[in-house]
Write a protein that holds these residues in place. Sequence first.
Motif, mmCIF file in Angstrom:
data_model
loop_
_atom_site.group_PDB
_atom_site.id
_atom_site.type_symbol
_atom_site.label_atom_id
_atom_site.label_comp_id
_atom_site.label_asym_id
_atom_site.label_seq_id
_atom_site.Cartn_x
_atom_site.Cartn_y
_atom_site.Cartn_z
ATOM 1 N N ILE A 158 0.814 -1.213 0.000
ATOM 2 C CA ILE A 158 0.000 0.000 0.000
ATOM 3 C C ILE A 158 0.850 1.266 0.000
ATOM 4 N N HIS A 159 2.158 1.113 0.337
ATOM 5 C CA HIS A 159 3.061 2.269 0.304
ATOM 6 C C HIS A 159 4.477 1.796 -0.016
ATOM 7 N N GLU A 160 5.117 2.457 -0.991
ATOM 8 C CA GLU A 160 6.506 2.154 -1.321
ATOM 9 C C GLU A 160 7.425 2.872 -0.333
ATOM 10 N N GLY A 161 8.241 2.120 0.332
ATOM 11 C CA GLY A 161 9.166 2.726 1.281
ATOM 12 C C GLY A 161 8.779 2.459 2.710
ATOM 13 N N THR B 248 -4.702 9.804 1.938
ATOM 14 C CA THR B 248 -5.340 8.613 1.383
ATOM 15 C C THR B 248 -4.290 7.567 1.002
ATOM 16 N N PHE B 249 -4.582 6.274 1.313
ATOM 17 C CA PHE B 249 -3.778 5.130 0.905
ATOM 18 C C PHE B 249 -4.676 4.145 0.176
ATOM 19 N N SER B 250 -4.144 3.486 -0.872
ATOM 20 C CA SER B 250 -4.982 2.551 -1.626
ATOM 21 C C SER B 250 -4.137 1.416 -2.209
ATOM 22 N N VAL B 251 -4.840 0.249 -2.447
ATOM 23 C CA VAL B 251 -4.243 -0.901 -3.120
ATOM 24 C C VAL B 251 -5.234 -1.393 -4.167
#
Length: 852
Positions: A373-376, A388-391
Amino acid sequence: MKSFLLIFLLAFSFNLSAQYNNPYRLTFDGSNYFITNKGNGSVSKLDSTFTHSTVITGLHSPNDIFFGSIAGNSALMILDSNIIKLFSPTTYASLLNVPVTGAIEAHDGVYNPNNSNEFFISDRAGNKIIKGVVGSAPFYPITFSTLVSNITKPAGMIFNDQGKLIVVSDTTDSKIYEINISTGAKTTLLSTTLDNFNDIAQDNEGNYYVTCWGNNNLYRYNNSFGSQYVVTTFNNPSGLYSNLNYDYLGIACYSCQKIEFKFYHLFSPLNDVTTCVADSFFADFTPTYKGIGTYNSNNKFEVEMSDSNGTFNNPISIGSYSDSIRPNYVKAAVPAGSYASTGYKYRLKSTSPEHYSYFEKELNILPQPNANIHEGDTAYACIGINRTFSVPHDSNYVYAWFPPVGMQTNGPGEFLFTYTSTDSIYPYAFKVVDTSTGCKSLDFFNIRVKATAEITNLQDSLNLCSGDSIQIGGDDLPYMYTWQGSNSLDNISSSNPIFYGTSSTDIYVSFSDSSQTCSGADTVHIEVANLGIRDQLNNSFTMCVGDTISVGIDSLDYQYSWYGSSALSSFSDANPYFYGSMSTQLEVIYSDSSSICTEEDTININIIQLPLLNNWSDSFQVCKNDTIQIGVPGDTIYTYAWDTSYLLSDTSISNPLFYGTTDSFHTLNLTVSDSSNLCSDTKTTVAYVIPQASKPTLIEGLGWIYLAADYGGSYKWNYFDYNENKDTFVVTDTNALDITTFHFTNAISVEITDSNGCVVESDVYNLIREGVDELSINLKVLPNPSNGSFLIKTEIPMQNLKIVNLQGKIIIHEKLSNFFTFKVKESHLSSGSYIVEITTDLGIVRKRILIN
């Protein structure tokens, strides 16, 4: 054949009792097994498909069967009633019968693996081992001899992996022996309380296997006959054959009428496996598949995964267990990654020894759901602004946050972070579960809430050397950037642009996040320093050997380090002197007082060698008034100049004449110049003029010419015979010349050469003599040489006698009156030369005598 054999062994018990009649021994030719049947005197054959047939009949009671070589041809050799019966290994026709001389019960046979013409037979009833030797062509006779005769009931034999002959005894309290095949010496390797050992074999790990009729067991021992272990039980187990290529043991069961094969190493996976990527599973071993052998202490049992085509050309190890005992299972896991939907298999493996499972099982790999859901490791948010976070969403996916607070579901696969009221860091774990497969995936990261947008690690000022470049930004944050203030930036929208300008300046940056909600600005001052020394240095010098040259520049407020030669007056000055004698390359590194800017440069120094004068002498000597050539031959490319003119024939050549006209010594300097490069060298030599000795004076007396004094050196007497008008030279080491034989007028002189080689000559001494008829006088002195007493005789009467030494001193003087003979008895005369002078009416006659 290996796979077929395994399937055959696993599918059937291999108990074909109807086909054997008391099977006793077996052997193998690479494709077929041959078994002796003592019950009906036959030989059975098992071909590569394990089809049974009887190939030889009519034997009496065959014991062992083995392959040998006679006359270069392979033969099937059977021990039957103390006879070696040879058969063709292909047609099974009888070839030859050879009685075993001296045998009572020829039981087992084995060929020497290191000598194809030598074999050994155990004579069980004769309590001995017999050695057989195949002779040479053309008849190849076989001879027998007793190798060892003190071994009770020897039965089965093998050559072990060390080339040693090992024998078991068919006795009560059986023993195992090692026999020295050269001497027949017997060594007991194992003593037991077991009865009636029958045969012995060895596997690839060095373990021994022994059949025992006393208790019907098959035993296993380690390579030093320790760790006794019961492998299995038969009804009278007899012959053994260890097939090392296929890793199994063949066993003849005498009373149960069968041949059985047991694998040394046998294992296989139990089930097909379905697993998720990166999720662990247990690879179970099939419980009934167990070998009779052992594994080494460094062994590992591994689980290997194939490629998507089910091949193991480049297998991947996905689990392992280190042990020498086969476990029940090994834990494994498919590594993270992307995989095809089908086609994978897995197998089991042992590493020491290396064996693979005889079966492979399907490995169904289920994909992981996407939880990225997040790179890093860190996501950023601004105070007061939700993020906002999304997959990518799938209807079978179920999502969960840990901790669950601070996150709101904003739609399928979309979430809103709301903890933005304070400047803080929040750790989160995000899990996705695929309900259709049960596979799950996790993502871990931190959310950093910041009061305002800022570039971390941005420096307020930077120092740069002219010609260099530097990155001027800070951490790589997910902002939009705009840099201003210079055209010497490689990218004005990068988070960390490179500045390559040559003058000092201020750079301005403005930045904001992707929503342009969090923004900020900052300034970086860049100070550019320019040393400027490189353009002032002279990069090349040419100098003569022995010269000195300054290689730097006028002093500036910098720090200097010089390298490349030890012939420098200083290694830290701005302008050191170089005084080396060989061409070299110097390197200088210099920096400003802050040591921020550093530059380096090289200076090539070409050293020209001085004009060369070979074989130059630093000194010479000459006799006064003599002339000598000095210096050495020169070269026309050089010019020459001597600093002294009045003593030399020419001051402009390299080797003039020197005139020794004055005493003492003279220092002469020669300057040699090379007009092509202006290099010159000065050579110095010292002339030592040796003073002339005093002119010698000659005096005459008693028939001799003497030197008036001892002048030393060596003498060369010269006289000129006026009568014959010629020169005559006499060289003598004495300082006197006998002139008694001179009858004519002569001119005499002497040359004296001193220790320095200088020569001085006397004035000419004119000798005028009256002739005397010596022949008529006929003076004799006897004996000559003499020890002190001697006789003087003449044919003319003697009037007077003198004996004079060479210094002219009269030693004896006698007045005589017409004597024709006179005897001298002067024993006190010292050793040396004397002159005997006789006066007669005809004149004076002289003769030399030597006293010893």
